[in-house]
Enzyme design. Structure first.
Site, short mmCIF file in Angstrom:
data_model
loop_
_atom_site.label_atom_id
_atom_site.label_comp_id
_atom_site.label_asym_id
_atom_site.label_seq_id
_atom_site.Cartn_x
_atom_site.Cartn_y
_atom_site.Cartn_z
N CYS A 119 37.27 59.27 75.91
CA CYS A 119 36.75 58.51 74.55
C CYS A 119 37.55 59.22 73.62
O CYS A 119 38.55 59.61 73.61
CB CYS A 119 35.39 58.75 74.56
SG CYS A 119 34.68 60.55 74.62
N HIS A 156 32.23 90.22 78.95
CA HIS A 156 31.44 89.88 80.10
C HIS A 156 30.46 90.62 80.71
O HIS A 156 30.66 91.91 80.96
CB HIS A 156 32.32 89.44 81.34
CG HIS A 156 31.85 88.68 82.71
ND1 HIS A 156 31.10 89.22 83.47
CD2 HIS A 156 32.05 87.50 83.06
CE1 HIS A 156 30.92 88.57 84.51
NE2 HIS A 156 31.53 87.37 84.11
#
Length: 626
Positions: free
Chosen positions: A26, A546
């Site tokens: 889109c 992390h």
């Protein structure tokens, strides 16, 4: 990173071409339909430079790229080549019926929207120019331009046949041929003559419903869906020696007559029935549908459910030439989102937020809402509420005044010419007023509510000043985001990090679960599990923090995020909190990794030689290439 490189990275991280059933795009997003969503590496995708986010909703795996999505799509399409996108009809398909329907609608309609939008805008401007007296309807120029503007709509069954064939996995050209049969001049003439004389039509002795399929939507989609079952069945029983020419022959001889006798009329009845339902609602509560669409379009966009409105709007244009459902409500919703985002630009003191809010607000007013929706309104919540209030207020107005559009165009301020038509200036004037209501209400409410920008910081003024001086002097110091014992990255019990594949850096055995920003910059990636976070410094360092090993398996349990994608952060801002006990109770390591993911852009990345660090102390020295 170029479009080709980005496309390859995205394709690899959605599981490779073998995992792709179909792909469309889109205005800002690549919309994948994957065989196995679990094969996609969401963390890696979100960390890619050029990817703004990942959404797995509405039956599609969506990768948000932004305004360059068309160019990335073109590169990925080349990589996919001529592989079949046929849907596998398996019993273990875990998608719900709503997700399947939305996925089907999106896959069929998204590819043809540019053609409809271009033609719709041309029709809208023609109506405007003739109303203003700038162009005569008797002129050949008008006739040619009208022809160009009408072509995409009259031959809509051909466009839908092409995209539906890709979705359903059948021969695209046989599907287009079915559409051509429904629009063939001979059939059109036979229908016109039967209507005039009162005669009936028959095929093989069976009655053919007298119906026109120009600009129709549902009949061709049902016909191609039926084709997708007949074609493989014919191929299965046809001898290989004659399959190349006999299979298409028998497929057409089966599908085309059944389409004209049964499927086409059924689709016409369904389309007319849908129009009758909308007309019934408008007769008794004409304010209801525009109010709901104007209010809830942002939520529909987030889930992909707004694609359920597109065929309704197109079907109304095809049957009555006047859409009061999809276009008007979505237009005022988008403009209200723009107003809410622009209010943030006026309200905030943060220069980064101000810049994003201003540019994305302008984009939303023009009809492209994803930057404002995901970058500002959804992130700060209150602007989203403001946009929904503004869209609802304008939707109520257009519902009461029975405002509608006469052409399929992108729902934004530039769609206003599509409101010129048989109702004359009144419909257009009410559309303009509705846009003003949406913008003003969205803007004022957002201005009043504001956004929450306060953040928690554990650093003293002296620590901040010291780190600022170091950063300004060297331009490459990463402060420690967490307190604890420092260990070499090579000793981490995760080969992905210990091998340096993600980047160079250091690991920390944390003594506390609070993680703070180690740099001035912005959030480049967040994760649904909240176990990790990506940042980009003002000096172009890309950093990944992390928390824990394999903590993604906790699905967010024990983790709390305090930031969002794209958010501007300063050194010492609280990013996330991890409950170290929850991690340990699940028999996982809480080792926290800090790596520079674009290590190749720098000549040296030197971790501290300290055995332990506190929050805010220098952790990694990064030296830029000469």
């Amino acid at each position: 990173m170029g479009y080709k490189e980005l496309g390859q990275e995205i394709l690899d991280n959605v599981g490779g071409k073998e995992n792709v059933k179909s792909l469309v795009h889109c205005a800002t997003r690549l919309r994948f339909n994957l065989k196995e969503d679990s094969q996609a590496n969401v963390d890696a995708l979100k960390n890619l430079s050029g990817v703004a986010g990942v959404v797995n909703q509405g039956g599609q795996f969506q990768v948000i790229v932004g305004g360059d999505v068309k160019f990335v799509f073109n590169e990925i399409e080349k990589m996919l080549g001529s592989q079949s996108f046929k849907e596998e009809r398996t019993e273990d398909d875990k998608k719900g019926i709503i997700s399947k329907v939305l996925d089907t609608i999106a896959s069929i309609f998204v590819p043809i929207i540019p053609a409809l939008t271009g033609a719709g805008m041309l029709r809208a401007f023609l109506a405007l120019f003739t109303m203003l007296g700038w162009l005569s309807t008797d002129s050949q120029t008008y006739q040619f331009l009208s022809l160009i503007g009408d072509a995409a709509f009259y031959f809509l069954p051909l466009l839908l046949a092409s995209s539906a064939a890709k979705k359903f996995g059948c021969n695209q050209y046989i599907a287009i041929t079915l559409g051509a049969v429904m629009l063939h001049p001979t059939f059109v003439a036979m229908v016109a003559n039967a209507k005039e004389t009162g005669d009936s039509l028959s095929l093989f002795g069976l009655p053919v419903t007298i119906a026109n399929y120009g600009s129709s939507v549902i009949p061709i989609i049902l016909a191609v869906w039926f084709l997708s079952y007949v074609e493989p069945l014919v191929d299965k029983f046809m001898p290989s020696a004659i399959r190349i020419f006999m299979s298409p022959l028998f497929t057409l001889l089966i599908v085309a007559p059944i389409t004209l006798i049964l499927i086409g009329p059924l689709g016409t009845i369904l389309g007319n029935g849908l129009g009758s339902i909308v007309e019934f609602i408008n007769s008794y509560a004409n304010w209801l549908v525009p109010l709901l669409v104007g209010t809830f379009t942002p939520l529909l966009v987030m889930t992909g459910m707004h694609y359920g409105l597109i065929p309704i709007g197109i079907n109304m244009l095809a049957t009555s030439g006047f859409d009061t459902v999809a276009g008007p409500g979505m237009m005022v919703s988008n403009i209200a989102q723009g107003g809410a985002a622009l209010a943030v630009a006026f309200k905030t003191k943060n220069s980064s937020i101000k810049q994003l809010a201003f540019s994305s607000g302008i984009s939303a007013v023009a009809g492209i809402t994803e930057p404002a929706l995901y970058g500002i309104n959804l992130k700060y919540k209150k602007p989203l509420i403001s946009a929904m209030i503004g869209g609802g207020a304008a939707g109520l107005f257009i519902g009461i005044m029975n405002v509608g559009r006469y052409a399929q165009v992108a729902p934004g301020i530039f769609a206003l010419p599509s409101f010129f038509g048989e109702k004359g200036m009144s419909n257009f004037i009410y559309a303009v007023i509705s846009c003003l209501i949406a913008f003003v209400v969205g803007f004022i409410v957002s201005l009043i509510l504001g956004i929450d920008e306060e953040k928690e910081s554990p650093l003293s003024e002296s620590q901040v000043a010291e780190t600022d001086l170091l950063l300004n002097k060297i331009g490459g110091i990463i402060a420690s985001p967490i307190a604890g014992e420092v260990i070499n990255l090579e000793n981490v019990a995760d080969e992905v990090f210990s091998s340096g594949a993600v980047g160079k850096g250091v690991a920390i055995l944390p003594s506390d679960g609070k993680v703070y920003s180690p740099i001035d910059g912005k959030i480049s990636a967040t994760f649904e599990s909240n176990h990790a976070i990506g940042l980009q410094s003002d000096s172009e360092m890309e950093i990944l923090i992390h928390v824990g090993i394999d903590t993604v398996t906790l699905n967010g349990n024990g983790f709390t995020s305090h930031v969002s994608d794209g958010q501007k952060v300063s050194k010492g801002d609280l990013l996330l909190e991890a409950d170290l006990e929850v991690i340990k109770n699940n028999r996982l390591e809480d080792t926290t990794i800090v790596v520079v993911t674009n290590s190749g852009d720098f000549s040296k990345i030197e971790p501290t030689d300290k055995k332990s660090v506190n929050v805010g102390e220098a952790l990694i020295n990064v030296t830029a290439d000469n």
